[in-house]
Design a protein around this motif. Sequence first.
Motif, PDB file in Angstrom:
ATOM      1  N   SER A  24      39.532  36.354  32.037  1.00 29.89           N
ATOM      2  CA  SER A  24      39.995  36.509  33.424  1.00 29.89           C
ATOM      3  C   SER A  24      41.095  35.495  33.870  1.00 29.89           C
ATOM      4  CB  SER A  24      38.723  36.436  34.291  1.00 29.89           C
ATOM      5  OG  SER A  24      38.053  35.215  34.160  1.00 29.89           O
ATOM      6  N   TYR A  25      41.128  34.423  32.940  1.00 29.45           N
ATOM      7  CA  TYR A  25      42.116  33.367  33.300  1.00 29.45           C
ATOM      8  C   TYR A  25      42.228  32.630  31.861  1.00 29.45           C
ATOM      9  CZ  TYR A  25      44.072  29.046  35.188  1.00 29.45           C
ATOM     10  OH  TYR A  25      44.591  27.905  35.568  1.00 29.45           O
ATOM     11  N   ARG A  42      34.585  36.818  31.449  1.00 28.91           N
ATOM     12  CA  ARG A  42      33.547  37.156  32.039  1.00 28.91           C
ATOM     13  C   ARG A  42      32.324  37.533  31.329  1.00 28.91           C
ATOM     14  NH1 ARG A  42      38.315  40.367  33.158  1.00 28.91           N
ATOM     15  NH2 ARG A  42      39.256  39.776  35.118  1.00 28.91           N
ATOM     16  N   GLN A  78      33.396  32.515  33.407  1.00 21.54           N
ATOM     17  CA  GLN A  78      33.894  32.400  34.497  1.00 21.54           C
ATOM     18  C   GLN A  78      33.109  31.856  35.566  1.00 21.54           C
ATOM     19  OE1 GLN A  78      36.592  35.535  36.513  1.00 21.54           O
ATOM     20  NE2 GLN A  78      35.497  35.513  38.241  1.00 21.54           N
ATOM     21  N   PRO A  92      46.129  33.369  38.055  1.00 23.08           N
ATOM     22  CA  PRO A  92      45.135  33.306  38.752  1.00 23.08           C
ATOM     23  C   PRO A  92      45.077  34.045  40.089  1.00 23.08           C
ATOM     24  CG  PRO A  92      46.157  31.294  38.773  1.00 23.08           C
ATOM     25  CD  PRO A  92      46.801  32.262  37.802  1.00 23.08           C
ATOM     26  N   ASP A 140      45.869  36.983  40.468  1.00 26.17           N
ATOM     27  CA  ASP A 140      45.199  38.291  40.325  1.00 26.17           C
ATOM     28  C   ASP A 140      43.522  38.380  40.468  1.00 26.17           C
ATOM     29  OD1 ASP A 140      47.582  39.465  39.975  1.00 26.17           O
ATOM     30  OD2 ASP A 140      47.544  39.159  37.979  1.00 26.17           O
ATOM     31  N   ASN A 141      43.287  37.193  40.400  1.00 22.72           N
ATOM     32  CA  ASN A 141      41.504  37.068  40.635  1.00 22.72           C
ATOM     33  C   ASN A 141      41.068  36.043  41.885  1.00 22.72           C
ATOM     34  OD1 ASN A 141      38.885  36.034  40.255  1.00 22.72           O
ATOM     35  ND2 ASN A 141      39.112  36.116  37.983  1.00 22.72           N
ATOM     36  N   LEU A 145      38.878  33.246  41.803  1.00 22.86           N
ATOM     37  CA  LEU A 145      38.826  32.188  40.766  1.00 22.86           C
ATOM     38  C   LEU A 145      40.273  31.499  41.610  1.00 22.86           C
ATOM     39  CD1 LEU A 145      38.647  30.730  38.299  1.00 22.86           C
ATOM     40  CD2 LEU A 145      40.491  32.173  37.262  1.00 22.86           C
TER      41      LEU A 145
END
Length: 342
Positions: A18-19, A57, A118, A147, A149-150, A153
Motif C-alpha cells: 500500500s506504500y 496490507r 499498514q 501515499p 492514493d491511500n 495513510l
Amino acid sequence: MLDLYRRTVARFPLGSVSYMFAYGSAVKQQEGYGKVGNGKILRPPPGTVVDLVFCVRDAQGFHAENLHRHPDHYSALRHLGPNFVAKYQERLGAGVYCNTLVPLPDVGITIKYGVVSQEELLDDLLDWRHLYLAGRLHKPVTNLVNPSDNPPLKAALDRNLVSALQVALLLLPEKFTAYGLFHTIAGLSYKGDFRMIFGENKQKVHNIVSPQINDFFALYQPSLGQLSDYVAVNMKGQEPGSRKPAIIFEQDKSSSATCQHLRQLPRELQKRLQRNAACRGDYTQVVNHLSMASQLPEVLQASVNDIVWRSSVTQSIKNIPSAGLLKSLAYSYRKAQKTFAV
C-alpha cells in the motif's frame, strides 16, 4: 534513478503493497557521502546500500509469495514458513522485518528492505508507539508508491510531521533558524538510539540536514501552514557563528501555546511524559504543570529518548536472526566503515 527503483522493486510481490519508500545516504544527499547532483541521484554511490520499506496490507501473503520468489533473501527463518515470519515481524521489536545486504546483480546495487504491516505503520505514525519508521519519515524520503492514493495513510503521514514540528517547537527557544528547526526534528529519532553510542557517525543529523534544507522546507511547509498561529518566519539573518544567510523563525512561547502543543502530542509520548514529569496526576494535570515548568525541554527530550531507546534496542536484536549472523556482522562492519570514513 526512479527507473532504477522501478526495476528494483518490480521483482517483489506488489499486490498487497500500500506504500513504499526509499531512504538513506544512497537515496538522499548526505554530507560526506557520494554526490547526488541536482537533487536527483542518477545512481547510488559505489558501496552504499539502498534502503527500502514495503508497507503491506497482508504480511503473511507478502512473505509467502516473496519466499517463493526469493528464498535467498531470507535467513534460516525461512524454513519456519511465512506464517512464522509474519508473526515474527508483527509481534517483536518495532513491527518491521528486515532482509539485509541483498545483492541485485542485474541492476548493480545492494539493498536492505523492511516489511511492515499498514496497521503497524499507522500506529507508529499516529501514536509514536515505536518512533521507528515514524522517525524515518520525519526526514525526506523518496516515495515509490504515492501515499495520496491511500487517504488513511496520507492523513497519518501528515499527522506525524505535525507532531514532529510541535515537539521541535517545544524544545526550541522563541527564535531559531531553519537549520535549528530541521536539526531538532531530524534528531528526534537519533538522540535516544543506542546505535549512536557506537556504529553511527556522531555528525549523522548534521550530515542529513545540511545538504537537504530545501527538501525539509518542502516536506514541512504544509505543517508550518497548519501551525501558522504559533510559528512564523520573522526575518532573514545569519546562522550563529557563521556568515551564512539564514531564515529566522519566531514562535509563540506562551503557556497557552505550550498547552496546545502538549495536548496534541502522540499517545505514547503523552504516557512517557506522565511517567517522567515531577507532577503526578492525569495528563491534563501534567500538561498544566509542564506548560509552566522551565524543565519542559529536558523532560520532553528524555521522554522521546525513552521511546527511541527501547525500539532501537529491540529491533536491532530482532534483526540478527532475520538477517543471519554473518550478514549482521557484515552490515555492522559496513556501518562502522562509513562512520570512520566520514
